[in-house]
Design a protein around this motif. Structure first.
Motif, PDB file in Angstrom:
ATOM      1  N   ARG A 254      -2.071   6.482 -14.906  1.00 15.52           N
ATOM      2  CA  ARG A 254      -1.216   7.320 -14.044  1.00 15.52           C
ATOM      3  C   ARG A 254      -0.005   7.835 -14.815  1.00 15.52           C
ATOM      4  O   ARG A 254       0.423   8.975 -14.619  1.00 15.52           O
ATOM      5  N   ALA A 255       0.535   6.988 -15.700  1.00 15.93           N
ATOM      6  CA  ALA A 255       1.673   7.444 -16.513  1.00 15.93           C
ATOM      7  C   ALA A 255       1.256   8.662 -17.341  1.00 15.93           C
ATOM      8  O   ALA A 255       2.020   9.626 -17.478  1.00 15.93           O
ATOM      9  N   ARG A 256       0.022   8.620 -17.871  1.00 13.72           N
ATOM     10  CA  ARG A 256      -0.492   9.775 -18.630  1.00 13.72           C
ATOM     11  C   ARG A 256      -0.605  10.996 -17.717  1.00 13.72           C
ATOM     12  O   ARG A 256      -0.197  12.098 -18.081  1.00 13.72           O
ATOM     13  N   ALA A 257      -1.157  10.801 -16.540  1.00 10.48           N
ATOM     14  CA  ALA A 257      -1.325  11.912 -15.592  1.00 10.48           C
ATOM     15  C   ALA A 257       0.033  12.544 -15.266  1.00 10.48           C
ATOM     16  O   ALA A 257       0.172  13.773 -15.254  1.00 10.48           O
ATOM     17  N   LEU A 258       1.051  11.708 -15.055  1.00 11.34           N
ATOM     18  CA  LEU A 258       2.388  12.222 -14.735  1.00 11.34           C
ATOM     19  C   LEU A 258       2.921  13.053 -15.889  1.00 11.34           C
ATOM     20  O   LEU A 258       3.491  14.129 -15.683  1.00 11.34           O
ATOM     21  N   ARG A 259       2.712  12.542 -17.119  1.00 15.05           N
ATOM     22  CA  ARG A 259       3.199  13.274 -18.303  1.00 15.05           C
ATOM     23  C   ARG A 259       2.529  14.633 -18.426  1.00 15.05           C
ATOM     24  O   ARG A 259       3.108  15.585 -18.905  1.00 15.05           O
ATOM     25  N   GLU A 260       1.276  14.695 -17.947  1.00 15.69           N
ATOM     26  CA  GLU A 260       0.547  15.973 -18.012  1.00 15.69           C
ATOM     27  C   GLU A 260       0.829  16.851 -16.801  1.00 15.69           C
ATOM     28  O   GLU A 260       0.202  17.895 -16.622  1.00 15.69           O
ATOM     29  N   GLY A 261       1.720  16.401 -15.948  1.00 17.88           N
ATOM     30  CA  GLY A 261       2.123  17.235 -14.807  1.00 17.88           C
ATOM     31  C   GLY A 261       1.280  17.041 -13.562  1.00 17.88           C
ATOM     32  O   GLY A 261       1.424  17.778 -12.596  1.00 17.88           O
ATOM     33  N   ARG A 262       0.384  16.048 -13.586  1.00 20.57           N
ATOM     34  CA  ARG A 262      -0.398  15.773 -12.371  1.00 20.57           C
ATOM     35  C   ARG A 262       0.373  14.767 -11.524  1.00 20.57           C
ATOM     36  O   ARG A 262       0.288  13.578 -11.733  1.00 20.57           O
ATOM     37  N   ARG A 263       1.172  15.278 -10.576  1.00 19.90           N
ATOM     38  CA  ARG A 263       2.113  14.436  -9.848  1.00 19.90           C
ATOM     39  C   ARG A 263       1.789  14.342  -8.361  1.00 19.90           C
ATOM     40  O   ARG A 263       2.444  13.602  -7.643  1.00 19.90           O
ATOM     41  N   LYS A 264       0.833  15.136  -7.904  1.00 15.50           N
ATOM     42  CA  LYS A 264       0.545  15.154  -6.463  1.00 15.50           C
ATOM     43  C   LYS A 264      -0.210  13.889  -6.057  1.00 15.50           C
ATOM     44  O   LYS A 264      -0.987  13.342  -6.835  1.00 15.50           O
ATOM     45  N   ALA A 265      -0.008  13.485  -4.795  1.00 13.23           N
ATOM     46  CA  ALA A 265      -0.705  12.291  -4.289  1.00 13.23           C
ATOM     47  C   ALA A 265      -2.211  12.451  -4.438  1.00 13.23           C
ATOM     48  O   ALA A 265      -2.910  11.517  -4.834  1.00 13.23           O
ATOM     49  N   ALA A 266      -2.714  13.653  -4.167  1.00 12.85           N
ATOM     50  CA  ALA A 266      -4.165  13.883  -4.239  1.00 12.85           C
ATOM     51  C   ALA A 266      -4.680  13.718  -5.665  1.00 12.85           C
ATOM     52  O   ALA A 266      -5.825  13.325  -5.881  1.00 12.85           O
ATOM     53  N   GLU A 267      -3.813  14.000  -6.659  1.00  9.44           N
ATOM     54  CA  GLU A 267      -4.214  13.860  -8.057  1.00  9.44           C
ATOM     55  C   GLU A 267      -4.104  12.405  -8.531  1.00  9.44           C
ATOM     56  O   GLU A 267      -4.805  11.986  -9.440  1.00  9.44           O
ATOM     57  N   LEU A 268      -3.196  11.653  -7.894  1.00 12.24           N
ATOM     58  CA  LEU A 268      -2.991  10.257  -8.303  1.00 12.24           C
ATOM     59  C   LEU A 268      -3.932   9.307  -7.562  1.00 12.24           C
ATOM     60  O   LEU A 268      -4.272   8.241  -8.081  1.00 12.24           O
ATOM     61  N   LEU A 269      -4.352   9.715  -6.385  1.00 10.81           N
ATOM     62  CA  LEU A 269      -5.212   8.835  -5.565  1.00 10.81           C
ATOM     63  C   LEU A 269      -6.467   8.355  -6.310  1.00 10.81           C
ATOM     64  O   LEU A 269      -6.774   7.157  -6.278  1.00 10.81           O
ATOM     65  N   PRO A 270      -7.180   9.249  -7.028  1.00  8.49           N
ATOM     66  CA  PRO A 270      -8.365   8.758  -7.753  1.00  8.49           C
ATOM     67  C   PRO A 270      -8.021   7.762  -8.857  1.00  8.49           C
ATOM     68  O   PRO A 270      -8.907   7.080  -9.361  1.00  8.49           O
ATOM     69  N   LEU A 271      -6.746   7.686  -9.245  1.00 10.25           N
ATOM     70  CA  LEU A 271      -6.321   6.764 -10.301  1.00 10.25           C
ATOM     71  C   LEU A 271      -5.740   5.472  -9.718  1.00 10.25           C
ATOM     72  O   LEU A 271      -5.124   4.685 -10.441  1.00 10.25           O
ATOM     73  N   CYS A 272      -5.900   5.289  -8.404  1.00 13.55           N
ATOM     74  CA  CYS A 272      -5.376   4.082  -7.746  1.00 13.55           C
ATOM     75  C   CYS A 272      -6.544   3.243  -7.241  1.00 13.55           C
ATOM     76  O   CYS A 272      -7.361   3.721  -6.454  1.00 13.55           O
ATOM     77  N   SER A 273      -6.587   1.976  -7.665  1.00 17.62           N
ATOM     78  CA  SER A 273      -7.618   1.068  -7.164  1.00 17.62           C
ATOM     79  C   SER A 273      -7.265   0.651  -5.731  1.00 17.62           C
ATOM     80  O   SER A 273      -6.109   0.778  -5.319  1.00 17.62           O
ATOM     81  N   PRO A 274      -8.253   0.146  -4.987  1.00 11.76           N
ATOM     82  CA  PRO A 274      -7.945  -0.382  -3.650  1.00 11.76           C
ATOM     83  C   PRO A 274      -6.840  -1.439  -3.689  1.00 11.76           C
ATOM     84  O   PRO A 274      -6.034  -1.523  -2.769  1.00 11.76           O
ATOM     85  N   GLN A 275      -6.776  -2.191  -4.787  1.00  9.44           N
ATOM     86  CA  GLN A 275      -5.745  -3.227  -4.903  1.00  9.44           C
ATOM     87  C   GLN A 275      -4.339  -2.611  -4.932  1.00  9.44           C
ATOM     88  O   GLN A 275      -3.417  -3.103  -4.286  1.00  9.44           O
ATOM     89  N   THR A 276      -4.192  -1.523  -5.697  1.00 10.90           N
ATOM     90  CA  THR A 276      -2.896  -0.837  -5.741  1.00 10.90           C
ATOM     91  C   THR A 276      -2.554  -0.257  -4.374  1.00 10.90           C
ATOM     92  O   THR A 276      -1.411  -0.360  -3.911  1.00 10.90           O
ATOM     93  N   LEU A 277      -3.538   0.340  -3.733  1.00  8.81           N
ATOM     94  CA  LEU A 277      -3.276   0.908  -2.402  1.00  8.81           C
ATOM     95  C   LEU A 277      -2.893  -0.201  -1.420  1.00  8.81           C
ATOM     96  O   LEU A 277      -2.036   0.003  -0.555  1.00  8.81           O
ATOM     97  N   ALA A 278      -3.492  -1.387  -1.604  1.00  8.53           N
ATOM     98  CA  ALA A 278      -3.149  -2.517  -0.736  1.00  8.53           C
ATOM     99  C   ALA A 278      -1.689  -2.926  -0.955  1.00  8.53           C
ATOM    100  O   ALA A 278      -0.964  -3.217   0.004  1.00  8.53           O
TER     101      ALA A 278
END
Ligand code: KG4
Ligand code: ZN
Length: 376
Positions: A254-278
């Motif tokens: 996710r840190a890489r995604a942010l650096r590349e400008g992918r900051r939207k929730a929809a862009e970060l959601l695929p990079l979040c495991s169920p554990q993180t969402l929990a």
């Protein structure tokens, strides 16, 4: 009709608005600096004041243009005097004084927190509703978490005089600050609130299941039952992440995604495991419980007729639904500003200035910004 041009520059938004009779928004311009501060994960005061300096003149000009007015049509000016970042406040206060002096029109100094209270009243008015007073008002943002009582008394001449008493406040972090810190820890970008709100809302069955095993308990505190605390919760999230090194690869991704400008929730959601969402779900549940529980207890103690919720975190969807459900159960009405009026803006400053304008209150020529100005 009284048209007030207000300026707000207490934190990281340069804002100007023209409001007629404290109720009709003729224009409201907000230049946000959020992109400027995003890479530091928080507001950098020196950068903020410099940016206010750049923005203040065009923002005021645009507010006049959108209202279809010239400076001569304005009846009074209003400016946020505090609380906030001193360098940022000074830009607004100084420009407000310049405008008032050069036109010979009155200047009204406004407390930023009173502005947040009036944001709710303004929104209610726009929707044709009127909150019954006395009320309690929870102001919950990146800089503040504080609970006030709100009363109003009729004045000679028909205006209202509002009065406030502080029932409680955060003993450590503001709720929005906790969102921002947790977001930083988990590499979810800045500001953290909107993204965590959306990610928690999008958590599926697996995350809900995992959330049952995570305990971020309510903070136990002695003393004032209407005080809030969020730093224990933030630390609990930190300890959880340390104890679960399996989360590190997705944090890095996710840190890489942010650096590349992918900051939207929809862009970060695929990079979040169920554990993180929990984890996010449990964090948000705990924040909402802390805010709603103490505010409702305060409302009961004060025999409030309504509950007002304002500030950036008031945009949180779970907070809104929890307040609505709980208030309904207790026969109370709850009021929130729209998203645009929840976060810092100048329309709320103009609305707060209006009763003071009617009462003949005027700022003196030696008005100064006050970083720690209390409301009550
Ligand atoms: O009122 P505001 O714009 O600025 C001040 O702090 O005065 O509030 C910004 C704060 C940030 O901490 C942000 O993360 C939080 O409000 N926020 C939210 C949401 N939208 C903004 N927190 C939780 N859920 C949201 N939907
Ligand atoms: Zn604010």
């Amino acid at each position: 009709m009284a048209r007030i041009l207000a300026i707000e520059s207490s934190c990281d938004e340069t804002a100007a608005a023209v409001v007629a009779d404290g109720r009709r928004i003729l224009s409201s311009i907000v230049a946000s600096q959020v992109n400027l501060h995003a890479k530091y994960g928080g507001v950098v005061p020196e950068l903020a004041s410099r940016e206010h300096l750049r923005q203040i003149v065009p923002v005021v000009r645009e507010a006049l243009e959108q209202a279809g007015l010239t400076i001569r049509d304005v009846d009074a000016f209003a400016v946020t005097r505090g609380p906030g970042l001193i360098g940022s406040l000074l830009v607004g206060v100084t420009y407000g004084k310049v405008l008032a002096m050069s036109t010979g029109k009155p200047l009204i100094a406004v407390n930023h927190l009173e502005g947040h209270v009036h944001a709710v009243l303004l929104e209610a008015h726009l929707a044709g509703r009127q909150p019954k007073l006395p009320a309690v008002c929870l102001i919950v943002s990146g800089g503040h978490t504080v609970l006030y009582t709100v009363r109003a008394a009729a004045m000679n001449g028909g205006g209202l005089q509002f009065s406030y008493r502080r029932m409680g406040q955060t003993r450590d972090d503001a709720a929005g600050e906790a969102y921002d810190k947790v977001a930083k820890l988990l590499a979810l970008g800045y500001p953290g609130g909107p993204v965590i709100d959306q990610l928690a809302g999008g958590a599926g069955k697996d995350a809900l299941h995992l959330a049952r095993d995570i305990r971020f308990g309510a903070t136990k505190m002695k003393g004032n039952p209407y005080d809030f605390s969020f730093s224990g919760l933030k630390t609990a999230v930190l300890y959880y992440v340390r104890a679960h090194p399996e989360l590190q690869p997705e944090i890095d991704a996710r840190a890489r995604a942010l650096r590349e400008g992918r900051r939207k929730a929809a862009e970060l959601l695929p990079l979040c495991s169920p554990q993180t969402l929990a984890v996010l779900l449990c964090f948000q549940n705990a924040v909402v419980e802390e805010l709603v529980g103490r505010t409702l207890a305060g409302a009961k103690e004060f025999s409030a007729q309504s509950i007002l919720v304002s500030g950036g975190v008031a945009a949180n969807s779970q907070l809104r639904s929890a307040f609505e459900a709980e208030a309904k159960r207790r026969g109370l009405e709850v009021f929130f500003p729209s998203r645009a009026l929840s976060t810092d803006n100048a329309a709320m400053i103009a609305a707060a200035a209006y009763p003071r304008f009617l009462a003949g209150e005027r700022a003196s020529a030696d008005l100064n910004a006050e970083a720690n100005l209390p409301l009550a």
